[in-house]
Design a protein around this motif. Sequence first.
Motif, PDB file in Angstrom:
ATOM      1  N   LEU A 140      36.143  -2.897   1.166  1.00 37.22           N
ATOM      2  CA  LEU A 140      35.417  -4.087   1.258  1.00 37.22           C
ATOM      3  C   LEU A 140      33.899  -3.524   0.987  1.00 37.22           C
ATOM      4  O   LEU A 140      32.926  -4.253   0.899  1.00 37.22           O
ATOM      5  CB  LEU A 140      35.500  -4.608   2.606  1.00 37.22           C
ATOM      6  CG  LEU A 140      36.530  -5.987   2.353  1.00 37.22           C
ATOM      7  CD1 LEU A 140      37.757  -5.304   2.168  1.00 37.22           C
ATOM      8  CD2 LEU A 140      36.671  -6.756   3.489  1.00 37.22           C
ATOM      9  N   PHE A 141      33.725  -2.320   1.050  1.00 37.84           N
ATOM     10  CA  PHE A 141      32.041  -1.762   0.667  1.00 37.84           C
ATOM     11  C   PHE A 141      32.197  -1.612  -0.751  1.00 37.84           C
ATOM     12  O   PHE A 141      30.898  -1.382  -1.298  1.00 37.84           O
ATOM     13  CB  PHE A 141      31.951  -0.555   1.426  1.00 37.84           C
ATOM     14  CG  PHE A 141      31.568  -0.684   3.064  1.00 37.84           C
ATOM     15  CD1 PHE A 141      30.962  -1.646   3.425  1.00 37.84           C
ATOM     16  CD2 PHE A 141      32.307   0.380   3.849  1.00 37.84           C
ATOM     17  CE1 PHE A 141      30.726  -1.860   4.798  1.00 37.84           C
ATOM     18  CE2 PHE A 141      31.908   0.281   5.167  1.00 37.84           C
ATOM     19  CZ  PHE A 141      31.254  -0.688   5.723  1.00 37.84           C
ATOM     20  N   GLU A 193      27.971 -14.869   4.882  1.00 41.04           N
ATOM     21  CA  GLU A 193      27.869 -16.142   4.350  1.00 41.04           C
ATOM     22  C   GLU A 193      26.437 -16.305   4.264  1.00 41.04           C
ATOM     23  O   GLU A 193      25.796 -17.317   3.415  1.00 41.04           O
ATOM     24  CB  GLU A 193      28.666 -17.340   4.889  1.00 41.04           C
ATOM     25  CG  GLU A 193      27.936 -17.967   6.200  1.00 41.04           C
ATOM     26  CD  GLU A 193      28.128 -17.196   7.504  1.00 41.04           C
ATOM     27  OE1 GLU A 193      27.930 -17.483   8.515  1.00 41.04           O
ATOM     28  OE2 GLU A 193      28.985 -15.984   7.238  1.00 41.04           O
ATOM     29  N   LYS A 194      25.473 -15.723   4.985  1.00 39.49           N
ATOM     30  CA  LYS A 194      24.107 -16.139   4.987  1.00 39.49           C
ATOM     31  C   LYS A 194      23.537 -14.381   4.316  1.00 39.49           C
ATOM     32  O   LYS A 194      22.161 -14.705   4.237  1.00 39.49           O
ATOM     33  CB  LYS A 194      23.480 -16.060   6.403  1.00 39.49           C
ATOM     34  CG  LYS A 194      23.852 -17.437   6.953  1.00 39.49           C
ATOM     35  CD  LYS A 194      23.310 -17.483   8.475  1.00 39.49           C
ATOM     36  CE  LYS A 194      23.671 -18.725   9.144  1.00 39.49           C
ATOM     37  NZ  LYS A 194      23.111 -18.862  10.419  1.00 39.49           N
ATOM     38  N   SER A 195      24.188 -13.770   3.629  1.00 38.53           N
ATOM     39  CA  SER A 195      23.631 -12.361   3.301  1.00 38.53           C
ATOM     40  C   SER A 195      23.624 -12.376   1.719  1.00 38.53           C
ATOM     41  O   SER A 195      23.663 -11.138   1.346  1.00 38.53           O
ATOM     42  CB  SER A 195      24.557 -11.109   3.875  1.00 38.53           C
ATOM     43  OG  SER A 195      24.520 -11.056   5.269  1.00 38.53           O
ATOM     44  N   HIS A 196      23.525 -13.440   1.026  1.00 32.06           N
ATOM     45  CA  HIS A 196      23.094 -13.209  -0.476  1.00 32.06           C
ATOM     46  C   HIS A 196      23.994 -12.465  -1.119  1.00 32.06           C
ATOM     47  O   HIS A 196      25.555 -12.521  -0.733  1.00 32.06           O
ATOM     48  CB  HIS A 196      21.656 -13.007  -0.726  1.00 32.06           C
ATOM     49  CG  HIS A 196      20.667 -13.831   0.030  1.00 32.06           C
ATOM     50  ND1 HIS A 196      19.424 -13.602  -0.047  1.00 32.06           N
ATOM     51  CD2 HIS A 196      21.071 -15.234   0.565  1.00 32.06           C
ATOM     52  CE1 HIS A 196      18.868 -14.685   0.724  1.00 32.06           C
ATOM     53  NE2 HIS A 196      19.760 -15.709   0.938  1.00 32.06           N
ATOM     54  N   GLN A 201      29.407 -10.122  -2.027  1.00 30.49           N
ATOM     55  CA  GLN A 201      30.474  -9.050  -2.744  1.00 30.49           C
ATOM     56  C   GLN A 201      31.283  -8.599  -1.924  1.00 30.49           C
ATOM     57  O   GLN A 201      32.668  -8.297  -2.281  1.00 30.49           O
ATOM     58  CB  GLN A 201      29.505  -7.877  -3.193  1.00 30.49           C
ATOM     59  CG  GLN A 201      30.185  -6.810  -3.678  1.00 30.49           C
ATOM     60  CD  GLN A 201      30.718  -7.060  -5.115  1.00 30.49           C
ATOM     61  OE1 GLN A 201      30.175  -7.537  -5.815  1.00 30.49           O
ATOM     62  NE2 GLN A 201      32.029  -6.793  -5.192  1.00 30.49           N
ATOM     63  N   MET A 202      30.943  -8.617  -0.471  1.00 35.91           N
ATOM     64  CA  MET A 202      31.972  -8.359   0.571  1.00 35.91           C
ATOM     65  C   MET A 202      33.139  -9.177   0.561  1.00 35.91           C
ATOM     66  O   MET A 202      34.348  -8.806   0.714  1.00 35.91           O
ATOM     67  CB  MET A 202      31.165  -8.111   1.568  1.00 35.91           C
ATOM     68  CG  MET A 202      32.076  -7.634   2.703  1.00 35.91           C
ATOM     69  SD  MET A 202      31.300  -6.954   4.273  1.00 35.91           S
ATOM     70  CE  MET A 202      30.411  -5.636   3.836  1.00 35.91           C
ATOM     71  N   PHE A 206      37.018  -8.961  -0.230  1.00 34.42           N
ATOM     72  CA  PHE A 206      37.998  -9.387   0.384  1.00 34.42           C
ATOM     73  C   PHE A 206      39.156 -10.004  -0.204  1.00 34.42           C
ATOM     74  O   PHE A 206      40.606  -9.907   0.096  1.00 34.42           O
ATOM     75  CB  PHE A 206      37.668 -10.143   1.560  1.00 34.42           C
ATOM     76  CG  PHE A 206      38.582 -10.783   2.531  1.00 34.42           C
ATOM     77  CD1 PHE A 206      39.429  -9.801   3.627  1.00 34.42           C
ATOM     78  CD2 PHE A 206      39.104 -12.131   2.427  1.00 34.42           C
ATOM     79  CE1 PHE A 206      40.498 -10.496   4.410  1.00 34.42           C
ATOM     80  CE2 PHE A 206      39.916 -12.554   3.445  1.00 34.42           C
ATOM     81  CZ  PHE A 206      40.639 -11.779   4.137  1.00 34.42           C
ATOM     82  N   LEU A 207      38.802 -10.901  -0.984  1.00 37.14           N
ATOM     83  CA  LEU A 207      39.838 -11.697  -1.947  1.00 37.14           C
ATOM     84  C   LEU A 207      40.629 -10.597  -2.752  1.00 37.14           C
ATOM     85  O   LEU A 207      41.848 -11.020  -2.897  1.00 37.14           O
ATOM     86  CB  LEU A 207      39.081 -12.706  -2.672  1.00 37.14           C
ATOM     87  CG  LEU A 207      38.391 -13.751  -2.089  1.00 37.14           C
ATOM     88  CD1 LEU A 207      37.719 -14.742  -3.174  1.00 37.14           C
ATOM     89  CD2 LEU A 207      39.471 -14.626  -1.283  1.00 37.14           C
ATOM     90  N   ALA A 208      40.362  -9.464  -3.105  1.00 37.12           N
ATOM     91  CA  ALA A 208      40.915  -8.653  -4.023  1.00 37.12           C
ATOM     92  C   ALA A 208      41.571  -7.732  -3.139  1.00 37.12           C
ATOM     93  O   ALA A 208      42.454  -6.839  -3.445  1.00 37.12           O
ATOM     94  CB  ALA A 208      39.898  -7.793  -4.815  1.00 37.12           C
TER      95      ALA A 208
END
Length: 213
Positions: A140-141, A193-196, A201-202, A206-208
């Motif tokens: 996730l990084f 959700e607030k980290s632009h 990207q994170m 996660f979706l992948a």
Amino acid sequence: MKVAIIDYGMGNLHSVLKSVQAVNDCGADVFLTSDPDVVVKADKVVFPGQGAMPDCMRELREHGLAEAVLETTGSKPFFGICVGAQLLFEHSEEGDTAGLGLFPGNVVRFADGLKDAHGERLKVPHMGWNRVSQTRAHPLFAGIDDGERFYFVHSYHFAPADAALSLGESTYPTPFSCVVGRDNIFATQFHTEKSHHAGLQMMKNFLAWDGCC
């Protein structure tokens, strides 16, 4: 692929939903739900949270979702955010609250009288942008620079009993764990959700993600 965002009445639910939808280029069905059966049947689960831990824990149990969280964390990719991450630990100092006990350790309050390197007093809650050091590699990084900034709003932070759980640290003014994970579970103290761009990207990662480290 079905991605459930757990709705137990606490957290930036619609902001989280919009952030996941914004990076959903794989055709996933992303939705909010308060139905435990729907959560259990989803392929991936996002567990947001905002507010006081005692209130969040009460709402989680009253909605019948505590058992669903415990079941899904044992079998599928799971992402906890802010209080949704804190709830995974055994205990929180906030209201002397028992958590779900998935991770050994506690959630503790920042000490009073904190000062920065210049002797200036630091406020609690810790609020705003802060850098995150990646202490262990994780899928996730991917595409996120070590030391990237994320957005925090919290007075309490993780204190894992097992150092291997910690994947990332921030500093206020001393290092504290802000990303934790094990197997198929990944959780952050900061708000993706607030980290632009970094937060998006994170969540895209996660979706992948297949749930393996």
